[in-house]
Write an enzyme that holds these catalytic residues in place. Structure first.
Site, mmCIF file in Angstrom:
data_model
loop_
_atom_site.group_PDB
_atom_site.id
_atom_site.type_symbol
_atom_site.label_atom_id
_atom_site.label_comp_id
_atom_site.label_asym_id
_atom_site.label_seq_id
_atom_site.Cartn_x
_atom_site.Cartn_y
_atom_site.Cartn_z
ATOM 1 C CG ASP A 58 -1.775 1.199 1.357
ATOM 2 O OD1 ASP A 58 -2.604 1.401 0.456
ATOM 3 O OD2 ASP A 58 -1.629 1.957 2.335
ATOM 4 C CD GLU A 115 -2.405 2.523 -3.436
ATOM 5 O OE1 GLU A 115 -3.416 3.217 -3.607
ATOM 6 O OE2 GLU A 115 -1.818 2.451 -2.343
#
EC number: 2.4.1.18
Length: 723
Positions: free
Chosen positions: A403, A456
Site C-alpha cells: 500500500d 500501489e
C-alpha cells in the site's frame, strides 16, 4: 553477593536495569554456599516445596534462602498470597539463563534477522524441563522493561526483564504461563516516562476494544496445500492469467444481527462463489490487527497478529488452505508506509521516537494523521522485512499488495515547500525507503519463488516492476493508476461527447509495457462520494448497465492483470459501506445477475484464450486494428499469442454499428466468443448470430476483412475457427 539498600530500593521501585544481578541464584564467595533471592510483592511468605523457608528482608518483599549446595537449578516455590492467604506454587524466572543467542542479537542489529518473529514476541517453550513463555522485545535506551498481565496483577515491578545490552533487546522466560493469557510490556523510559505497550511482534491479540496482546498457542493446523505450493514455485505469472477479487472481509457478508462472518463461514460461502466466477486470486484488504473498523485495516497496530475479529490465527490458516485447495491464490494488502498514533502500539514506543523517523518532516503524514517508519534504522527495517516474510511463511500467503508506495518514495509527498527535508544529495527521493523496498523484493523473491509483490504506486517513478539488479525496485507488478483514472474519466462521459475524449482510451498504449501492470478497479474508486461502478455510468437505466458491461470487457481486452472490488461484479448501486454487507438482494434481479454472469464469463474467456494473457506485459501481445475511429467511438484490436489471435471490437456509443468493416490477419470463419449485449447478460441481443466469414477485401492494412454488427454500448470478442 551482598545486597545493598540501593539495590533493594531499585528492585522495589521497579527501576533496576539488571534484576538478574540481584534475583535468582548467587554463589557466596566466602563459604561457596548458594543464596536464592526472589521478589514477590504478592507473597506473605515463601518456602521451597521441599520445606525450606525463606527469610524476608526487612521492610521489603524480597525473600532470601541460603543453602549449602544448589540442589535444583529451578526449585518450586510455595508461597502464601497476601490477598487470600491461599498457598500457590511457582518457579522464579530469575533462575534461567538468557535464551537469545549472540548471533540472533547481531543479526537484529544488522537488520538481517529475517526470521525475527521466532526470536521476538511471546513463545511457549520448555526450558530445562520447565514449561512457560519466553518474552522478548526491542526497546533500546530505557531504564526497565517488564512483562505485565493478569498473571502478575499487571504489576510492572514483579517481572522485570533481562537487558541484552547494546542490542536494546529485553527478554524473560516466565515459567507456568500458557497460551491465551493476555500481556503487555511496561516500559520505564529514559526520562522516567512509564508506558504500557502491546507487543510489536505479538502473533495474537484480543478483539477490539481490548488492546492487549495474547500469548499464542503453537499452530495445530495441518496444511493440505503442498501441491499448490509446489505449483506456485513454478508459477509463470508473467504469461498466465491473474484475475483478482478484492475483498473487505468485514463487509462482504454479515449475519442478520450485524456480526462478522468467521474465517470458517467465509470459506464456506466465499470460495464456491469465487470459483463459480472463475477468479484466480483473492486480495484481502489488511487483516493485521487494527483497533478501528473504519480504517478498513490500513491503520495497523498488530503487524504480526491476524485480527481477532474473524477468529484465531489457525482459523485464518485454514481459510488460506481451503482457498489453495480450491485453486484460489490469496494476496494480502500490506501496509509498510505508515502506522497510527495510538499510544498502546508503536508510536513513541520507548517514550521517544523509535519506529517512526525522529524528524517530523520525515516521520509524520500530516494528511493521514499517521507516522512514517524510520526505514534507515536497521531494527525498524528488520521489523518490516520479517513481517512480510512472516505472512508468507506462516500463512502461505501468495502475494503482497504493498500500500501507498508513492508516499514512501518521495520526501515531499503531500507536503508544501518548507515542510519537507531533502536527502543527503538535496533531492526529494527517500533513499532509505528505496533501499528498503529493494531489499524487501530481493529477499522475498529469493526465499519464495512464485510469490508476488504488487506496488500501489501512483506516479511515474521508473522501473517499479523491474529487477533490482537492473536498477528497478524489484516488484512483480504495479497498479496501473493512469489507466484507471483515464478510462474511468472516459466512461463517465456522456456517449455523445466521447469522441472528443477518444485519446483517453488509447493513451495507455504509450506506456503499457514500461511496467508489469495490474488494472485496478479497487475499493478506492467506490467510496467517498465517488459512486459505485454502476452509478458512475451515464445514461438511462439500460445504458448504465450496458456501459458497465462494456467497461468490464474493455478491462479484459486491455493488456494487464485484472482486479475488481467486491460488489462491483453484480452492479451494486450504492457506494461501498464498510459497516454493513453488500446488497446481495440485487442478484435476484436478472439485469444484475447478468452483470455477474458476464464477469464470470470474462474470467473464463481470459483464462481459456491464451492470446488474452500470454503477453500481458509485452507489446507483441497487442495490436490495434483501428484506434482512430473517434467519430463513431469504436475501438478494434487484437490480442496475440504465439499461435493465435483474439479480436475485440468495442462500441462506446448507444448506436449499433451495422455493416462495420474491420481488417483481419487471416481468412476464414470467425466465431463470436462473447458479446456483452447478449440477453444472457441483460443486453438487447444485437450481434452476429455466432459466426462471420472473411471477405477478400483489403482493409486497414490487412488482405482480408470482416463485416459485422457492433452492438450498442457493447464489446464483442472474435476468434478464427481452425477447421
Amino acid at each position: 553477593m551482598p545486597i545493598t539498600k540501593l539495590n533493594i530500593s531499585r528492585i522495589q521501585q521497579g527501576t533496576h536495569h539488571d534484576p538478574f544481578n540481584v534475583l535468582g541464584w548467587h554463589q557466596q564467595t566466602k563459604d561457596e554456599s548458594w543464596l536464592l533471592r526472589v521478589f514477590m510483592p504478592a507473597a506473605e511468605q515463601v518456602a521451597l516445596k521441599t520445606g525450606e523457608v525463606f527469610s524476608r528482608l526487612k521492610d521489603t518483599d524480597i525473600f532470601e534462602l541460603k543453602l549449602p549446595v544448589r540442589t535444583e537449578q529451578h526449585p518450586v516455590l510455595r508461597w502464601q498470597s497476601k490477598a487470600d492467604l491461599s498457598w500457590l506454587e511457582s518457579i522464579s524466572p530469575y533462575t534461567f539463563t538468557a535464551l537469545i543467542g549472540e548471533l540472533d542479537l547481531y543479526l537484529l542489529g544488522e537488520g538481517r534477522h529475517y526470521d525475527a518473529w521466532h526470536i521476538l514476541g511471546a513463545h511457549l517453550d520448555v526450558v530445562d524441563g520447565v514449561a512457560g513463555c519466553q518474552f522478548a522485545v526491542w526497546a533500546p535506551g530505557v531504564q526497565r522493561v517488564s512483562v505485565i498481565g493478569d498473571f502478575n496483577g499487571w504489576d510492572g515491578r514483579s517481572l522485570p526483564m533481562r537487558s541484552r545490552g547494546q542490542s536494546g533487546v529485553w527478554e524473560l522466560f516466565v515459567p507456568g504461563l500458557e497460551g491465551g493469557w493476555g500481556y503487555k510490556y511496561e516500559i520505564l523510559g529514559a526520562h522516567g516516562q512509564l508506558m504500557t505497550k502491546a507487543d510489536p511482534y505479538a502473533q495474537q491479540s484480543f478483539n477490539r476494544p481490548e488492546t492487549i496482546s495474547c500469548i499464542p498457542v503453537p499452530s495445530q493446523h495441518d496444511w493440505q496445500d503442498r501441491v499448490w505450493l509446489a505449483q506456485r514455485a513454478q508459477f509463470d505469472w508473467q504469461h498466465k492469467p491473474i484475475s483478482t477479487y478484492e475483498l473487505h472481509v468485514g463487509s462482504w457478508r454479515r449475519h442478520p444481527d450485524g456480526t462478522f462472518y468467521s474465517w470458517a463461514e467465509l470459506a464456506e460461502s466465499l470460495i464456491p462463489y469465487l470459483t463459480e466466477l472463475a477468479y484466480t486470486h483473492i486480495e484481502l484488504l489488511p487483516i493485521a490487527e487494527h483497533p478501528l473498523d473504519e480504517s478498513w485495516g490500513y491503520q495497523v497496530t498488530g503487524y504480526f497478529a491476524p485480527t481477532a475479529r474473524f477468529g484465531l490465527p489457525d482459523d485464518f490458516r485454514a481459510f488460506v488452505d481451503a482457498c489453495h485447495q480450491a485453486g484460489l491464490g490469496v494476496i494480502l494488502d500490506w501496509v509498510p508506509a505508515h502506522f497510527p498514533k495510538d499510544d498502546f502500539a508503536l508510536a513513541r514506543f520507548t517514550g521517544e521516537t523509535l519506529y517512526e523517523h525522529p524528524d517530523p518532516r520525515r516521520g509524520e503524514h500530516q494528511d493521514w494523521g499517521t507516522l512514517i517508519f524510520d526505514y534507515g534504522r536497521n531494527e525498524v527495517k528488520n521489523f518490516l522485512l520479517a513481517n512480510a516474510l512472516y505472512w508468507i511463511d506462516e500463512f502461505h500467503i501468495d502475494g503482497l499488495r504493498v500500500d501507498a508506495v508513492a508516499s514512501m518514495l518521495y520526501l515531499d509527498y503531500s507536503r508544501k515547500a518548507g515542510e519537507w527535508a531533502a536527502n543527503q544529495y538535496g533531492g526529494r527521493e527517500n533513499l532509505e525507503a528505496i533501499a528498503f523496498l529493494r531489499e524487501l523484493n530481493t529477499v522475498l523473491h529469493g526465499r519464495f519463488a512464485g510469490v508476488l509483490t504488487i506496488a500501489e504506486e501512483s506516479t511515474a517513478w521508473p522501473m517499479v516492476s523491474r529487477p533490482v539488479e537492473l536498477g528497478g525496485l524489484g516488484f512483480s507488478m504495479k497498479w496501473n493508476m493512469g489507466w484507471m483514472n483515464d478510462n474511468l474519466s472516459y466512461i463517465e462521459e456522456d456517449p455523445v461527447h466521447r469522441k472528443y475524449h477518444h485519446n483517453q482510451l488509447t493513451f495507455s498504449q504509450i506506456y503499457a509495457y514500461t511496467e508489469n501492470f495490474f488494472l485496478p478497479l479497487s475499493h478506492d474508486e467506490v467510496v467517498h462520494m465517488k459512486g459505485s461502478m454502476l452509478d458512475k455510468m451515464p445514461g438511462d437505466y439500460w445504458q448504465k448497465f450496458a456501459n458497465l458491461r462494456l467497461f468490464y470487457a474493455w478491462q479484459y481486452a486491455h493488456p494487464g492483470k485484472k482486479l475488481l472490488f467486491m460488489g462491483s461484479e453484480f452492479g451494486q448501486w450504492n457506494e461501498w459501506r464498510d459497516k454493513g454487507e453488500l446488497d446481495w438482494t440485487l442478484c435476484q434481479f436478472p439485469i444484475h445477475h447478468g452483470v455477474q454472469r458476464l464477469v464470470g464469463d470474462l474470467n473464463r474467456l481470459y483464462q481459456n484464450e491464451v492470446a488474452l494473457h500470454q503477453y500481458d506485459f509485452n507489446s507483441r501481445g497487442f495490436s490495434w486494428i483501428d484506434c482512430h475511429d473517434s467519430d463513431q467511438s469504436v475501438l478494434s484490436l487484437m490480442r496475440n499469442s504465439d499461435e493465435e489471435h483474439v479480436l475485440a471490437i468495442l462500441n462506446f456509443t448507444p448506436v449499433p454499428r451495422l455493416g462495420y468493416r474491420i481488417g483481419v490477419p487471416q481468412a476464414g470463419r470467425y466465431q463470436e466468443l462473447l458479446n456483452t449485449d447478449s440477453d444472457y447478460y441483460g443486453g438487447s441481443n444485437c450481434g452476429n448470430a455466432g459466426e462471420l466469414h472473411t471477405q477478400d477485401v483489403p482493409w486497414m492494412g490487412f488482405a482480408q476483412s470482416l463485416v459485422l454488427v457492433v452492438p450498442p454500448l457493447a464489446a464483442v470478442f472474435l476468434k478464427r475457427v481452425v477447421s
